[in-house]
Design an enzyme around this catalytic site. Structure first.
Site: not given
Ligand code: GLU
Length: 419
Positions: A104
């Site tokens: 993240k």
């Molecule tokens: N931000 C989204 C999540 O928390 C998508 C993450 C992604 O597609 O890599 O799942």
């Protein structure tokens, strides 16, 4: 005091490790991110002044594949939040069985106070600064809170400029005109709808006429509202940072959708008919006596201080970490069925996986193919989590974590510890 988001995630890892008798070494590995990078990101503001923002990229685990996870722009973002979110991504990808690890990123900033040009400069500089640790086979970012397809387009451009060629598979959630996937924007909300319909079905209930309250009317909450409305559910309350609206007979979702889809950075309080709506505050929305509550905003919305006031029988977590571990224990005792984030909101990363595959192949699928494949994966992982929760008599969160820690442990064991 409300338990911190990261403490909640660590406690869930500990509880699960105990439950599946996880190897002690693997347990230690899963408690600590593999790699963290903090960067001071300077940008020139439109008025010529220089401002410096703090950005992060945390890679929790690459055991099952390249790290994967979104980038968040929010004033409350800090390293611990990003660590918690990175860990949830590893578990989410494992539950869905997509071949990714978890990561993240985030920048501590108020994006609503920045112009589009400033946001573009901030994004490109941040990406330049985390470039040493990301890459199409290393770590692939995506949208999260307050970032969108446009942000991903800027990221793709920045990396492509460094590489001297167009690099589609560096990021997912891109605009359709830049190698994005059909169905990606709606994927998280669609997944939330699929999970809601499925859990209702398992509990012998019909989505038609089911009452639903949704906290958060962004990319996840609004799409879930629209798709559940199409299934005949009654969306009685919605909210965002600016306002909350309530109608026991069901809100006019098509009109609200039309508003959010035509506005740039829409706020519900600016809806032209908002004067005619009944308003509702955040605590009252969470406590509404509805069949289904969908928290689709930020973490730690339900905690030990307010979990007792929750009346919904079912909670489907559209957001990441909307219920603290302490709050979750109270809900379990009350018998609330919680479809956990790492299952309920995995539609986004599942279609991100499809987008990554399509980019690598330079061959793009139709929306029906995307949605059918999403549904297949989603229902199969729901079934795994549901069955194990019945078999072991544990909550769906516990069973989802048992499945994912088990899969991660297998990958770690098979690879062996380097060197
Ligand atoms: N931000 C989204 C999540 O928390 C998508 C993450 C992604 O597609 O890599 O799942």
């Amino acid at each position: 005091m409300v338990q911190s988001f990261y403490d909640s995630v660590l406690e869930q890892i500990d509880v699960t490790a105990e439950r599946i008798s996880l190897d002690k070494g693997v347990h230690k590995m899963l408690r600590q991110p593999e790699r963290e990078l903090t960067v001071g990101v300077p940008i020139e503001k439109d008025d010529g002044d220089i401002e410096v923002f703090t950005g992060y990229r945390v890679q929790h685990s690459g055991a099952r594949g390249p790290c994967k996870g979104g980038i968040r722009y929010h004033p409350a973002t800090d390293l611990d939040e990003v660590r918690a979110l990175a860990a949830l991504m590893s578990f989410k990808c494992a539950v869905a069985n997509v071949p990714f690890g978890g990561a993240k990123g985030g920048i501590t900033c108020d994006p609503t106070g920045l112009s589009n040009k400033e946001l573009q400069r901030l994004t490109k500089r941040y990406i330049a600064m985390i470039l040493p640790i990301i890459g199409p086979r290393r770590d692939i970012p995506a949208p999260d809170v307050f970032t969108d397809a446009q942000t991903m387009g800027w990221i793709m451009d920045a990396v492509s400029m460094y590489e001297g060629k167009t690099v589609l598979d560096i990021v997912t959630g891109k605009p359709l005109d830049l190698g994005g996937s059909l169905g990606r924007r709606e994927a998280t909300g669609r997944g939330v709808m699929l999970n809601t319909v499925e859990v209702l079905d398992r509990l012998g209930k019909d989505p038609k006429g089911t009452t639903v309250a949704i906290q958060g009317f962004g990319n996840v909450g609004s799409v879930a509202a629209q798709l559940l409305h199409e299934k005949g559910s009654k969306i009685v309350a919605i909210s965002d940072v600016s306002a909350g609206y309530y109608d026991p007979d069901g809100l006019d979702i098509p009109s609200l959708m039309n508003f959010v889809e035509t506005e740039d950075r829409p706020l519900l309080c600016n809806h032209p008919e908002c004067q005619g709506f009944n308003t509702i505050d955040n605590d009252s929305l969470l406590a509404l006596d509805v069949d289904v509550l969908i928290p689709a905003a930020l973490e730690n919305q339900v905690h030990s201080g307010n979990a007792d006031s929750i009346s919904a029988d079912i909670i489907v977590e559209g957001a990441n970490g909307p219920i603290s571990k302490n709050g979750d224990s109270i809900l379990n005792e009350k018998g609330t069925t919680v479809v956990p984030d790492i299952l309920a909101n995995s539609g986004g990363v599942i279609v991100s996986y499809f987008e990554w595959v399509q980019g690598i192949q330079s061959f793009f699928w139709g929306v029906d193919e995307v949605n059918a494949n999403l549904k297949n994966i989603m229902l199969s992982s729901f079934n795994d989590v549901w069955e194990l929760s019945k078999e072991k008599d544990v909550s769906m969160r516990d069973s989802a974590f048992m499945i994912s820690l088990d899969k991660m442990a297998k990958a770690i064991e098979l690879r062996g510890i380097f060197p």
